[in-house]
Design an enzyme around this catalytic site. Structure first.
Site, PDB file in Angstrom:
ATOM      1  N   ASP A 269       0.803  -1.211   0.000  1.00 45.34           N
ATOM      2  CA  ASP A 269       0.000   0.000   0.000  1.00 45.34           C
ATOM      3  C   ASP A 269       0.840   1.266   0.000  1.00 45.34           C
ATOM      4  OD1 ASP A 269      -2.661   1.186   0.113  1.00 45.34           O
ATOM      5  OD2 ASP A 269      -2.139   1.837   2.134  1.00 45.34           O
TER       6      ASP A 269
ATOM      7  N   HIS B  95       4.322   4.751  -3.267  1.00 41.66           N
ATOM      8  CA  HIS B  95       4.635   6.093  -2.779  1.00 41.66           C
ATOM      9  C   HIS B  95       6.101   6.257  -2.363  1.00 41.66           C
ATOM     10  CE1 HIS B  95       0.432   6.756  -2.954  1.00 41.66           C
ATOM     11  NE2 HIS B  95       0.115   6.193  -1.812  1.00 41.66           N
TER      12      HIS B  95
END
Length: 510
Positions: A253, A258
């Site tokens: 995630d 990111h």
């Protein structure tokens, strides 16, 4: 008459979008209500959208145009963070909002959207320029892309582009399947894979900080930097998304997309020119240079964690396994910490420590660049403040919640004797520039509408990131963890501290 807008003068110097339309699939979802429409309203407030700009929302729910506008109005009033709601601006913006209900598996849905786009184009004159935004569950991507292609909407009189939200697959194989699906209807240059972290001001400022200042670039290598820490901590738990989160976990995630993108921006080589292709080429090259771990390496270079129950500030917090929708035996990582190495000339031997977790003491994302200690310790006689002379220089880039940059160095304490203490020079966006920083979605929406893909990820970058984390996922899938191994409200499991201690390092507390 509307009140004077303090951002209008600022907006005069920013890029304006040319006439176009935006079609949002999943218009009743949280992302549209919390981020997309408030960001678009803010752009309208700053006069950065063209007069004929139009938005078509789509989902299965049957509502009228007026009902859709009222729902979006309520969302803007609720989620607009740092501007006031102006009725006149809203009326003008809302006049371009419309809604088409329909199932993404039904070809009629796309025919209706095509018809509505034609009507709006004749009325608002945006020249056939359309951006499609997939704000749906990833399981619906295939149907939406196939429907757009079959209806001829992937190409038209003007430009056509597609924004895809993460996750870009669940592993290497599924990311390649998504890539193949996208290319059945759209060319790679039409596809914009959005990572909202890359739209944050501090992440963008990394490029300006490194390549716009001659003082730092000579120090940006293994000769002067000891190690780099990237932390993305959240104080909240899974917030009702337990069923989804237990299929993802912190490594997938946060780190796979990111934080590896942030690492690539920190460590990339200077591009020859500041153009989209050149910047993304260097970022992709860095990601391909990250050492891919063997199974034996994972045990010492990666740590998995899951939060357990705790009493924090007098409040009883449930552990992850006690969250709604979560399997009581779930092996999901709500915390992940990894040591990465970059096998190139600049960074050989420099560890990059990346961690991300939920239910931690505070919400913070920052990058800490620790420089090597002075080659000879002159001031060793004073052990005040835990031997401050032994504290190396530290450069901290704060991504959230308060964007800015801090440089720590040693200075003489006033008075007799050579007593040293750490001090910091701080730069804060808000106080230094006196204007609001745009949200990540404001920046990224403008970029997509203008055809600037610099802050978007490319397929080769996605695959390189999966190549790096796949061995960790495979190793973790083959073993059973004794979870939970850290309490809610703490900084993670002890094994994470041990991982850094192997090289004589320690996590800093943000």
């Amino acid at each position: 008459m509307a009140a004077a807008n303090p951002f209008q003068d600022q907006a005069r110097f920013q890029r304006r979008v040319k006439p176009c339309a935006l079609v949002i699939f999943g218009a009743n979802g949280d992302l549209t209500k919390r981020k997309l429409i408030p960001a678009l309203y803010q752009l309208a407030l700053e006069r950065r959208l063209p007069p004929g700009f139009a938005v078509i929302g789509n989902s299965r729910t049957h509502i009228s145009d007026d009902e859709f506008r009222e729902k979006m109005r309520q969302s803007v009033q609720k989620y607009l963070e740092d501007s006031r709601f102006e009725e006149e601006v809203w009326r003008d913006f809302a006049s371009g909002l419309s809604y088409v209900s329909g199932d993404l598996n039904d070809p009629v849905c796309y025919q209706t959207i095509a018809s509505r786009l034609g009507e709006l184009d004749r009325e608002r004159q945006f020249g056939g320029n359309v951006l499609f935004y997939l704000s749906t569950q990833p399981s619906h991507y295939g149907a939406a892309i196939g429907g757009l292609g079959a209806a001829g909407l992937a190409n038209g009189g003007g430009w056509r582009r597609l924004v895809v939200e993460k996750p870009f697959g669940h592993d290497i194989a599924s990311s390649r399947m998504l890539h193949d699906t996208l290319h059945k209807a759209f060319r790679e240059d039409q596809v914009y894979r959005i990572d909202h972290y890359l739209g944050k001001e501090t992440v963008q400022n990394i490029l300006a900080f490194r390549f716009g200042n001659g003082i730092f670039e000579p120090l940006w290598n293994r000769r002067y930097i000891s190690h780099i820490q990237i932390t993305a901590a959240e104080s909240i738990g899974v917030e009702g998304r337990g069923a989804y989160y237990q299929e993802a976990g912190a490594l997938r995630d946060m780190i796979q997309n990111h934080l590896l993108q942030i690492m690539a921006t920190i460590a990339m080589e200077p591009p020859a020119v500041f153009e989209s292709a050149a910047v993304r080429d260097e970022r992709a090259k860095l990601l391909r240079s990250i050492r891919v771990m063997k199974a034996d390496d994972v045990a010492t270079h990666a740590v998995s964690g899951q939060y357990g129950p705790a009493n924090v500030g007098g409040q009883e917090l449930a552990g992850f396994r006690g969250e709604p929708g979560v399997d009581p035996e779930a092996q999901t990582d709500t915390y992940a910490a990894v040591t990465f190495f970059v096998d190139n000339w600049r960074w050989a031997g420099v560890p990059f420590y990346i961690r991300s977790g939920k239910r931690m003491p505070k919400r913070v994302t920052d990058i800490a660049i620790q420089f090597n200690s002075a080659p000879h310790a002159l001031f060793t006689g004073d052990t005040h403040d835990s031997a401050p002379w032994a504290r190396p220089n530290l450069l901290i880039l704060r991504v959230q919640p308060e964007e800015g940059i801090s440089l720590r160095f040693l200075s003489k304490h006033p008075g007799s004797g050579m007593r040293l203490r750490p001090v910091s020079m701080d730069f804060k966006y808000g106080s230094s520039f006196g204007v609001r920083s745009p949200s990540a979605y404001e920046t990224l929406l403008v970029d997509a509408l203008m055809g600037d893909a610099t802050l978007y990820t490319r397929q080769d970058m996605v695959e390189a990131s999966w190549q790096v984390v796949q061995p960790i996922l495979d190793f973790w899938a083959g073993r059973k963890f004794d979870f939970p191994n850290y309490a809610a409200g703490s900084w993670g499991p002890k094994e994470s501290d041990d991982m850094l201690a192997l090289r004589g390092h320690a996590w800093r507390t943000p």
